[in-house]
Design a protein around this motif. Structure first.
Motif, PDB file in Angstrom:
ATOM      1  N   GLN A  33     -35.108  27.173 -34.475  1.00  0.00           N
ATOM      2  CA  GLN A  33     -34.501  27.685 -35.694  1.00  0.00           C
ATOM      3  C   GLN A  33     -33.875  29.057 -35.468  1.00  0.00           C
ATOM      4  O   GLN A  33     -32.858  29.385 -36.077  1.00  0.00           O
ATOM      5  N   HIS A  34     -34.463  29.832 -34.569  1.00  0.00           N
ATOM      6  CA  HIS A  34     -33.959  31.187 -34.325  1.00  0.00           C
ATOM      7  C   HIS A  34     -32.523  31.134 -33.802  1.00  0.00           C
ATOM      8  O   HIS A  34     -31.658  31.885 -34.270  1.00  0.00           O
ATOM      9  N   LEU A  35     -32.263  30.253 -32.842  1.00  0.00           N
ATOM     10  CA  LEU A  35     -30.902  30.139 -32.305  1.00  0.00           C
ATOM     11  C   LEU A  35     -29.931  29.725 -33.396  1.00  0.00           C
ATOM     12  O   LEU A  35     -28.837  30.286 -33.504  1.00  0.00           O
ATOM     13  N   LEU A  36     -30.325  28.764 -34.222  1.00  0.00           N
ATOM     14  CA  LEU A  36     -29.455  28.312 -35.298  1.00  0.00           C
ATOM     15  C   LEU A  36     -29.169  29.445 -36.282  1.00  0.00           C
ATOM     16  O   LEU A  36     -28.030  29.621 -36.733  1.00  0.00           O
ATOM     17  N   ASP A  37     -30.199  30.237 -36.600  1.00  0.00           N
ATOM     18  CA  ASP A  37     -30.012  31.353 -37.530  1.00  0.00           C
ATOM     19  C   ASP A  37     -29.072  32.404 -36.943  1.00  0.00           C
ATOM     20  O   ASP A  37     -28.238  32.971 -37.658  1.00  0.00           O
TER      21      ASP A  37
ATOM     22  N   ASN B 190     -23.642  34.837 -36.819  1.00  0.00           N
ATOM     23  CA  ASN B 190     -22.560  35.331 -35.974  1.00  0.00           C
ATOM     24  C   ASN B 190     -21.223  34.623 -36.185  1.00  0.00           C
ATOM     25  O   ASN B 190     -20.208  35.058 -35.638  1.00  0.00           O
ATOM     26  N   LEU B 191     -21.217  33.545 -36.955  1.00  0.00           N
ATOM     27  CA  LEU B 191     -19.976  32.795 -37.126  1.00  0.00           C
ATOM     28  C   LEU B 191     -18.838  33.662 -37.649  1.00  0.00           C
ATOM     29  O   LEU B 191     -17.700  33.555 -37.190  1.00  0.00           O
ATOM     30  N   LYS B 192     -19.138  34.532 -38.609  1.00  0.00           N
ATOM     31  CA  LYS B 192     -18.083  35.361 -39.197  1.00  0.00           C
ATOM     32  C   LYS B 192     -17.631  36.473 -38.253  1.00  0.00           C
ATOM     33  O   LYS B 192     -16.607  37.122 -38.505  1.00  0.00           O
ATOM     34  N   ILE B 193     -18.393  36.679 -37.185  1.00  0.00           N
ATOM     35  CA  ILE B 193     -18.044  37.736 -36.229  1.00  0.00           C
ATOM     36  C   ILE B 193     -17.397  37.141 -34.977  1.00  0.00           C
ATOM     37  O   ILE B 193     -16.315  37.560 -34.546  1.00  0.00           O
ATOM     38  N   PHE B 194     -18.050  36.142 -34.398  1.00  0.00           N
ATOM     39  CA  PHE B 194     -17.585  35.554 -33.148  1.00  0.00           C
ATOM     40  C   PHE B 194     -16.750  34.296 -33.351  1.00  0.00           C
ATOM     41  O   PHE B 194     -16.034  33.867 -32.439  1.00  0.00           O
ATOM     42  N   GLY B 195     -16.863  33.676 -34.524  1.00  0.00           N
ATOM     43  CA  GLY B 195     -16.145  32.438 -34.772  1.00  0.00           C
ATOM     44  C   GLY B 195     -16.830  31.243 -34.132  1.00  0.00           C
ATOM     45  O   GLY B 195     -17.934  31.339 -33.579  1.00  0.00           O
ATOM     46  N   TYR B 196     -16.144  30.088 -34.208  1.00  0.00           N
ATOM     47  CA  TYR B 196     -16.680  28.848 -33.652  1.00  0.00           C
ATOM     48  C   TYR B 196     -16.299  28.719 -32.180  1.00  0.00           C
ATOM     49  O   TYR B 196     -15.327  29.304 -31.722  1.00  0.00           O
TER      50      TYR B 196
ATOM     51  N   VAL C 105      -7.215  26.653 -36.189  1.00  0.00           N
ATOM     52  CA  VAL C 105      -7.635  27.569 -37.253  1.00  0.00           C
ATOM     53  C   VAL C 105      -9.024  28.120 -36.966  1.00  0.00           C
ATOM     54  O   VAL C 105      -9.801  27.543 -36.201  1.00  0.00           O
ATOM     55  N   SER C 106      -9.335  29.248 -37.592  1.00  0.00           N
ATOM     56  CA  SER C 106     -10.646  29.872 -37.394  1.00  0.00           C
ATOM     57  C   SER C 106     -11.711  29.269 -38.292  1.00  0.00           C
ATOM     58  O   SER C 106     -12.900  29.337 -37.994  1.00  0.00           O
ATOM     59  N   GLU C 107     -11.296  28.676 -39.417  1.00  0.00           N
ATOM     60  CA  GLU C 107     -12.221  28.028 -40.347  1.00  0.00           C
ATOM     61  C   GLU C 107     -11.496  26.880 -41.032  1.00  0.00           C
ATOM     62  O   GLU C 107     -10.274  26.909 -41.205  1.00  0.00           O
ATOM     63  N   LYS C 108     -12.242  25.846 -41.387  1.00  0.00           N
ATOM     64  CA  LYS C 108     -11.664  24.714 -42.098  1.00  0.00           C
ATOM     65  C   LYS C 108     -12.311  24.648 -43.482  1.00  0.00           C
ATOM     66  O   LYS C 108     -13.347  24.018 -43.669  1.00  0.00           O
TER      67      LYS C 108
END
Length: 240
Positions: A46-50, A55-61, A151-154
């Motif tokens: 769970q820690h990795l998922l959290d 970090n998604l908004k910082i590093f992206g997908y 795109v950076s987000e869908k």
């Protein structure tokens, strides 16, 4: 006149395999982490998922964001005891994942060609620009698409922008993809159509969605060979 003017296609796990390589990376990462912490503890996973979610908004997908999140997780869970050698091994996991081969899903090229014969088609894929561009080039499918969007987000704003630029109403757009969260839900929210082609494995964060299984503008297929028929059922729906 055909109901659908433009058909959108997702890239990862819709046109080519992707999540398999991420899962392999997680297994290799856990093999390193397992020498420091108890992998049987559910909190470890769970820690990795959290960390990835935060970090998604910082590093992206994409792989680079995953690798940075793995490094952060490893440092935190080991209380900074992890060796520089093992941190370097984590970086190598990311490098290997970036270099994975591009394997098309069975029948997908033929399916895209059939749909492109009667519709304009657009590839809408998210993630790291360099990695996505490399996969698109290696796939051999680029020439089939009338337009390609990385795109950076869908989400609804992203799809709304794309549809405006394509000059197409949502009701005349259908999106094909494996992710209900990223490929289907935003398009349905705009009033478009979704064709869900599930992949055999889904990233936990992509499994979070609010799409009802009986949504009227949703079609579900088992493989690429069924895409044309699913699109035909949409075309047969009378205009409201």
């Amino acid at each position: 006149m055909a109901r659908i003017r433009w058909v959108g296609f997702d890239g990862d796990d819709t046109l080519w395999k992707s999540e398999d390589y991420y899962r392999r990376a997680e297994v290799d990462f856990e093999a390193i982490l397992g020498t420091y912490v108890d992998l049987a503890d559910a909190r470890t996973h769970q820690h990795l998922l959290d960390v990835e979610r935060r970090n998604l908004k910082i590093f992206g997908y994409g792989v680079k964001g995953m690798t940075l999140s793995m490094l952060e997780t490893a440092i935190q869970l080991t209380d900074e005891r992890i060796s520089a050698r093992d941190l370097h091994r984590v970086i190598e996991i990311g490098r290997a994942t970036l270099l994975h081969p591009v394997d098309l899903l069975p029948g997908i090229r033929e399916a895209v060609e059939r749909i492109a014969a009667d519709h304009e088609i657009v590839l809408i894929t998210k993630g790291d620009l360099f990695h996505q561009e490399a996969k698109i080039a290696q796939s051999g499918l680029a020439d089939l698409f009338h337009r390609i969007e990385v795109v950076s987000e869908k989400d609804e704003p992203t799809y709304a922008r794309v549809l405006r630029e394509l000059e197409v109403e949502p009701s005349r757009f259908a999106m094909v993809g494996n992710s209900l969260r990223s490929d289907i839900e935003p398009v349905l929210g705009l009033g478009g159509w979704g064709i869900h082609m599930p992949y055999h494995v889904t990233w936990a964060l992509e499994a979070e969605h609010g799409v009802a299984h009986d949504a009227p503008r949703l079609r579900v297929v088992e493989n690429a060979g069924q895409l044309s028929d699913a699109l035909a059922t949409i075309e047969s729906v009378p205009d409201a």
